[in-house]
Write a protein that holds these residues in place. Structure first.
Motif, PDB file in Angstrom:
ATOM      1  N   LYS A 125       0.876  -1.173   0.000  1.00  0.00           N
ATOM      2  CA  LYS A 125       0.000   0.000   0.000  1.00  0.00           C
ATOM      3  C   LYS A 125       0.915   1.225   0.000  1.00  0.00           C
ATOM      4  CE  LYS A 125      -3.311   2.491   2.838  1.00  0.00           C
ATOM      5  NZ  LYS A 125      -4.006   2.492   4.133  1.00  0.00           N
ATOM      6  N   ILE A 126       0.755   2.090  -0.991  1.00  0.00           N
ATOM      7  CA  ILE A 126       1.552   3.307  -1.118  1.00  0.00           C
ATOM      8  C   ILE A 126       0.646   4.501  -0.826  1.00  0.00           C
ATOM      9  CG2 ILE A 126       2.913   4.751  -2.661  1.00  0.00           C
ATOM     10  CD1 ILE A 126       3.539   2.157  -4.256  1.00  0.00           C
ATOM     11  N   THR A 127       1.100   5.369   0.074  1.00  0.00           N
ATOM     12  CA  THR A 127       0.334   6.548   0.451  1.00  0.00           C
ATOM     13  C   THR A 127       1.190   7.785   0.235  1.00  0.00           C
ATOM     14  OG1 THR A 127      -0.814   5.268   2.137  1.00  0.00           O
ATOM     15  CG2 THR A 127      -0.956   7.652   2.317  1.00  0.00           C
ATOM     16  N   HIS A 128       0.649   8.754  -0.512  1.00  0.00           N
ATOM     17  CA  HIS A 128       1.336  10.030  -0.725  1.00  0.00           C
ATOM     18  C   HIS A 128       0.579  11.115   0.036  1.00  0.00           C
ATOM     19  CE1 HIS A 128       3.899   8.538  -3.930  1.00  0.00           C
ATOM     20  NE2 HIS A 128       2.838   8.040  -4.546  1.00  0.00           N
ATOM     21  N   LYS A 129       1.305  11.929   0.789  1.00  0.00           N
ATOM     22  CA  LYS A 129       0.729  13.120   1.397  1.00  0.00           C
ATOM     23  C   LYS A 129       1.066  14.259   0.446  1.00  0.00           C
ATOM     24  CE  LYS A 129       0.820  15.887   5.609  1.00  0.00           C
ATOM     25  NZ  LYS A 129       1.471  16.054   6.924  1.00  0.00           N
ATOM     26  N   ILE A 130       0.048  14.979  -0.016  1.00  0.00           N
ATOM     27  CA  ILE A 130       0.262  16.014  -1.016  1.00  0.00           C
ATOM     28  C   ILE A 130      -0.329  17.348  -0.575  1.00  0.00           C
ATOM     29  CG2 ILE A 130       0.279  14.370  -2.928  1.00  0.00           C
ATOM     30  CD1 ILE A 130      -2.533  15.373  -3.631  1.00  0.00           C
ATOM     31  N   THR A 131       0.181  18.399  -1.165  1.00  0.00           N
ATOM     32  CA  THR A 131      -0.434  19.720  -1.060  1.00  0.00           C
ATOM     33  C   THR A 131      -0.780  20.153  -2.477  1.00  0.00           C
ATOM     34  OG1 THR A 131       1.668  20.886  -1.204  1.00  0.00           O
ATOM     35  CG2 THR A 131       0.876  20.363   1.006  1.00  0.00           C
ATOM     36  N   ALA A 132      -1.833  20.950  -2.601  1.00  0.00           N
ATOM     37  CA  ALA A 132      -2.248  21.437  -3.910  1.00  0.00           C
ATOM     38  C   ALA A 132      -3.177  22.631  -3.718  1.00  0.00           C
ATOM     39  CB  ALA A 132      -2.969  20.330  -4.685  1.00  0.00           C
ATOM     40  N   ASP A 133      -3.355  23.390  -4.769  1.00  0.00           N
ATOM     41  CA  ASP A 133      -4.303  24.505  -4.760  1.00  0.00           C
ATOM     42  C   ASP A 133      -5.627  24.025  -5.350  1.00  0.00           C
ATOM     43  OD1 ASP A 133      -2.378  26.214  -3.735  1.00  0.00           O
ATOM     44  OD2 ASP A 133      -1.802  26.975  -5.700  1.00  0.00           O
ATOM     45  N   PHE A 134      -6.714  24.460  -4.727  1.00  0.00           N
ATOM     46  CA  PHE A 134      -8.061  24.084  -5.157  1.00  0.00           C
ATOM     47  C   PHE A 134      -8.921  25.319  -5.317  1.00  0.00           C
ATOM     48  CE2 PHE A 134      -6.500  20.263  -3.229  1.00  0.00           C
ATOM     49  CZ  PHE A 134      -7.114  19.228  -3.895  1.00  0.00           C
ATOM     50  N   ILE A 135      -9.915  25.208  -6.171  1.00  0.00           N
ATOM     51  CA  ILE A 135     -10.993  26.195  -6.253  1.00  0.00           C
ATOM     52  C   ILE A 135     -12.227  25.530  -5.651  1.00  0.00           C
ATOM     53  CG2 ILE A 135     -12.552  27.431  -7.801  1.00  0.00           C
ATOM     54  CD1 ILE A 135     -10.233  27.782  -9.709  1.00  0.00           C
ATOM     55  N   ALA A 136     -12.894  26.241  -4.739  1.00  0.00           N
ATOM     56  CA  ALA A 136     -14.122  25.745  -4.130  1.00  0.00           C
ATOM     57  C   ALA A 136     -15.264  26.640  -4.605  1.00  0.00           C
ATOM     58  CB  ALA A 136     -14.019  25.779  -2.611  1.00  0.00           C
ATOM     59  N   GLU A 137     -16.300  26.034  -5.192  1.00  0.00           N
ATOM     60  CA  GLU A 137     -17.404  26.812  -5.761  1.00  0.00           C
ATOM     61  C   GLU A 137     -18.748  26.261  -5.304  1.00  0.00           C
ATOM     62  OE1 GLU A 137     -15.938  28.370 -10.031  1.00  0.00           O
ATOM     63  OE2 GLU A 137     -16.277  26.195  -9.927  1.00  0.00           O
ATOM     64  N   ILE A 138     -19.707  27.163  -5.164  1.00  0.00           N
ATOM     65  CA  ILE A 138     -21.086  26.785  -4.834  1.00  0.00           C
ATOM     66  C   ILE A 138     -22.025  27.840  -5.425  1.00  0.00           C
ATOM     67  CG2 ILE A 138     -21.137  27.983  -2.614  1.00  0.00           C
ATOM     68  CD1 ILE A 138     -22.792  25.581  -1.549  1.00  0.00           C
ATOM     69  N   ILE A 139     -23.201  27.437  -5.826  1.00  0.00           N
ATOM     70  CA  ILE A 139     -24.246  28.348  -6.304  1.00  0.00           C
ATOM     71  C   ILE A 139     -25.285  28.454  -5.189  1.00  0.00           C
ATOM     72  CG2 ILE A 139     -25.993  28.776  -8.079  1.00  0.00           C
ATOM     73  CD1 ILE A 139     -23.085  28.656  -9.160  1.00  0.00           C
ATOM     74  N   VAL A 140     -25.593  29.680  -4.786  1.00  0.00           N
ATOM     75  CA  VAL A 140     -26.567  29.904  -3.713  1.00  0.00           C
ATOM     76  C   VAL A 140     -27.647  30.870  -4.173  1.00  0.00           C
ATOM     77  CG1 VAL A 140     -24.876  29.455  -1.888  1.00  0.00           C
ATOM     78  CG2 VAL A 140     -25.246  31.793  -2.655  1.00  0.00           C
ATOM     79  N   ASN A 141     -28.774  30.831  -3.510  1.00  0.00           N
ATOM     80  CA  ASN A 141     -29.861  31.782  -3.767  1.00  0.00           C
ATOM     81  C   ASN A 141     -29.534  33.107  -3.088  1.00  0.00           C
ATOM     82  OD1 ASN A 141     -31.498  29.966  -5.239  1.00  0.00           O
ATOM     83  ND2 ASN A 141     -32.209  29.068  -3.305  1.00  0.00           N
ATOM     84  N   GLU A 142     -30.079  34.187  -3.627  1.00  0.00           N
ATOM     85  CA  GLU A 142     -29.776  35.516  -3.095  1.00  0.00           C
ATOM     86  C   GLU A 142     -30.163  35.682  -1.628  1.00  0.00           C
ATOM     87  OE1 GLU A 142     -31.883  38.737  -4.998  1.00  0.00           O
ATOM     88  OE2 GLU A 142     -33.668  37.514  -5.259  1.00  0.00           O
ATOM     89  N   ASP A 143     -31.141  34.922  -1.140  1.00  0.00           N
ATOM     90  CA  ASP A 143     -31.539  35.054   0.271  1.00  0.00           C
ATOM     91  C   ASP A 143     -30.600  34.299   1.225  1.00  0.00           C
ATOM     92  OD1 ASP A 143     -32.345  32.518  -0.497  1.00  0.00           O
ATOM     93  OD2 ASP A 143     -34.287  32.617   0.522  1.00  0.00           O
TER      94      ASP A 143
END
Length: 76
Positions: free
Chosen positions: A5-23
């Motif tokens: 079993k090989i496990t890599h610990k990584i760092t990376a840049d992500f974009i987090a997006e969500i669509i919400v209602n105006e209220d």
């Protein structure tokens, strides 16, 4: 044949997006309310090429659940 079993610990840049209602936010005062920090409701996209391996481990894989006495090898 042995399995590992090989496990890599990584760092990376992500974009987090969500669509919400105006209220769900108050755009007039820039208050994102419960959406100030990304959570599990957001969709995440990793930015290609930003990933970096910070640590790699490998161990003998025996298909038995959680055998903490296994010898682990690490490459930091």
């Amino acid at each position: 044949m042995k399995k590992y079993k090989i496990t890599h610990k990584i760092t990376a840049d992500f974009i987090a997006e969500i669509i919400v209602n105006e209220d769900q936010i108050d755009a007039s005062i820039n208050d994102l309310k419960e959406y100030k920090k990304p959570n599990s409701k957001f969709e995440y996209t990793m930015l290609k090429g930003t990933e970096s391996v910070t640590q790699t481990n490998y161990e003998l894989y025996d298909e038995k659940p959680d055998n903490s006495s296994k010898e682990r090898n690490s490459n930091k």
